[in-house]
Motif scaffolding. Sequence first.
Motif: not given
Length: 329
Positions: A57-78
Amino acid sequence: MSLSICSQKSYETSQSTECSFTCLEDYSLGRVIGKGTFGKVVIAQHKNSGTIYAIKCVKKAKITTQSTYNLLKNEKSILSMIQSPFIVRYFGCFQNVDYIYLVQEYIPGGELFRLLQTRRKLSLAYVKFYSAEIVSAFMHLHSQHIIYRDLKPENILISASGHVKLVDFGFATVLKESHKCSTFCGTFEYLAPEMIERRGHDYSLDWWTLGVLIYELLVGMTPFRSLNTTGIFDKILKKQPDFPPNFDEDAKDLVCKLLEKNPKLRLSGEGIKKHHFFKDTDWNAVDKLNSQPLWIPIVRSELDTSNYEIYQDSPKNFVRQTHFSFTDF
């Protein structure tokens, strides 16, 4: 000592991709089995199928930068790309106003870190078994052009049948051909010199972390420990690890070749498999899960979480608005 249970393999094969992963209301949620910077992991049972999962469960409010957003998308994709017996299975994701939910395989044996804490250090036979499976996991990832970048005992789970499962791909990335990555990430005591100096890194970074892990499992502490970050980084860049007098010579040679500060000279891949440390390892058996584990976790039921640390779940905090819409997630 080997601890056995009844019907362990059914806990690993009962998970199915047949149920839908659409909303939280489809699940009965259990307790928290892991916590991290951006959220938590809970055990959950799908109401219709009865299948047990681990939901990150990833809290959206913690995703505050483009880099952390990209890491989350990468995790899902990978995670959706990977099929390996040594890597946690990913089944799907969904979201609501406050959270992103990643539905994954539940691994009931808990973290290798907890076993290490209990025993303080592991025997040579244990370390050979676990590290061989990690070598196979890394070789599969690298064949898919993926760098893991966050090996440590906390990110290695033990299945009900005693085998390794790598989890938490939040720092993993796909390496473009003939390129190097530049993102600074990982766990301080496991960082490779090229990461600290921000020289760019590639697959050889993962093999450095394997060297740190083997040392930690055999000694009970990491090779470049210090009281502060500056001290840790200074040792990683300038010092060689100190080995206890009884440290196995083959293990010492392998660790030294993995902790080579020049990534171009660092042992990797097939060279590791051919090293004398693994002289008795049947790599075909490893890849097919036919190697006999030396330790089997006690698992009393599909919902057993006794091999995980007990977390006190904090009360809900006010969720501030994030500027990411997550519509493309």
